[in-house]
Design a protein around this motif. Structure first.
Motif, PDB file in Angstrom:
ATOM      1  N   GLU A  86     -14.394  -4.157   4.214  1.00  0.00           N
ATOM      2  CA  GLU A  86     -12.977  -3.922   3.978  1.00  0.00           C
ATOM      3  C   GLU A  86     -12.394  -5.160   3.311  1.00  0.00           C
ATOM      4  OE1 GLU A  86     -11.471  -0.752   7.298  1.00  0.00           O
ATOM      5  OE2 GLU A  86     -10.886  -2.834   7.523  1.00  0.00           O
ATOM      6  N   TYR A 125       2.564  -0.602  -0.472  1.00  0.00           N
ATOM      7  CA  TYR A 125       1.960   0.710  -0.325  1.00  0.00           C
ATOM      8  C   TYR A 125       1.085   1.008  -1.541  1.00  0.00           C
ATOM      9  CZ  TYR A 125       5.602   0.924   3.167  1.00  0.00           C
ATOM     10  OH  TYR A 125       6.411   0.636   4.227  1.00  0.00           O
ATOM     11  N   VAL A 156     -12.297   3.301  -1.061  1.00  0.00           N
ATOM     12  CA  VAL A 156     -11.266   4.125  -0.437  1.00  0.00           C
ATOM     13  C   VAL A 156     -10.031   3.258  -0.210  1.00  0.00           C
ATOM     14  CG1 VAL A 156     -10.684   5.535   1.570  1.00  0.00           C
ATOM     15  CG2 VAL A 156     -13.043   5.492   0.719  1.00  0.00           C
ATOM     16  N   THR A 158     -11.556   0.034   1.540  1.00  0.00           N
ATOM     17  CA  THR A 158     -12.831   0.139   2.236  1.00  0.00           C
ATOM     18  C   THR A 158     -13.904   0.421   1.196  1.00  0.00           C
ATOM     19  OG1 THR A 158     -11.746   1.014   4.203  1.00  0.00           O
ATOM     20  CG2 THR A 158     -14.122   1.335   4.038  1.00  0.00           C
ATOM     21  N   ASP A 206      -2.558   0.361   5.462  1.00  0.00           N
ATOM     22  CA  ASP A 206      -3.075  -0.951   5.866  1.00  0.00           C
ATOM     23  C   ASP A 206      -3.199  -1.934   4.704  1.00  0.00           C
ATOM     24  OD1 ASP A 206      -3.352   0.055   8.412  1.00  0.00           O
ATOM     25  OD2 ASP A 206      -5.462   0.544   8.156  1.00  0.00           O
ATOM     26  N   ASN A 263      -6.725   2.425   1.510  1.00  0.00           N
ATOM     27  CA  ASN A 263      -6.008   2.709   2.755  1.00  0.00           C
ATOM     28  C   ASN A 263      -4.556   2.269   2.565  1.00  0.00           C
ATOM     29  OD1 ASN A 263      -8.435   3.470   4.289  1.00  0.00           O
ATOM     30  ND2 ASN A 263      -8.999   1.347   3.931  1.00  0.00           N
ATOM     31  N   GLU A 264      -3.714   3.217   2.222  1.00  0.00           N
ATOM     32  CA  GLU A 264      -2.340   2.904   1.835  1.00  0.00           C
ATOM     33  C   GLU A 264      -1.531   2.214   2.931  1.00  0.00           C
ATOM     34  OE1 GLU A 264      -0.281   6.227   0.172  1.00  0.00           O
ATOM     35  OE2 GLU A 264      -2.015   6.832  -0.995  1.00  0.00           O
TER      36      GLU A 264
END
Length: 65
Positions: free
Chosen positions: A35, A48, A10, A19, A15, A12-13
């Protein structure tokens, strides 16, 4: 998803972290297990990330941004 189908990634744009999750298809549940930052330790400035690509053999994953 990893080619084996047992984990998902996953992005997380906000942060700049990926994950890593265990995927239990039997019950339809993702469980976070790790992570990983997509930035080098000395990075600065905005970042980003938007898309993660997993190689067909599952050995590599990279951000295509």
């Amino acid at each position: 998803f990893h080619p084996r189908g047992d984990r998902a990634y996953v992005m997380n744009e906000l942060d700049s972290v990926v994950t890593v999750c265990h995927w239990d298809a039997r019950i339809g549940r993702l469980t976070p297990v790790a992570e990983v930052s997509v930035l080098p330790a000395d990075a600065s400035g905005p970042n980003y990330p938007s898309e993660l690509v997993v190689s067909p053999d599952g050995r590599f994953a990279w951000n295509t941004r």
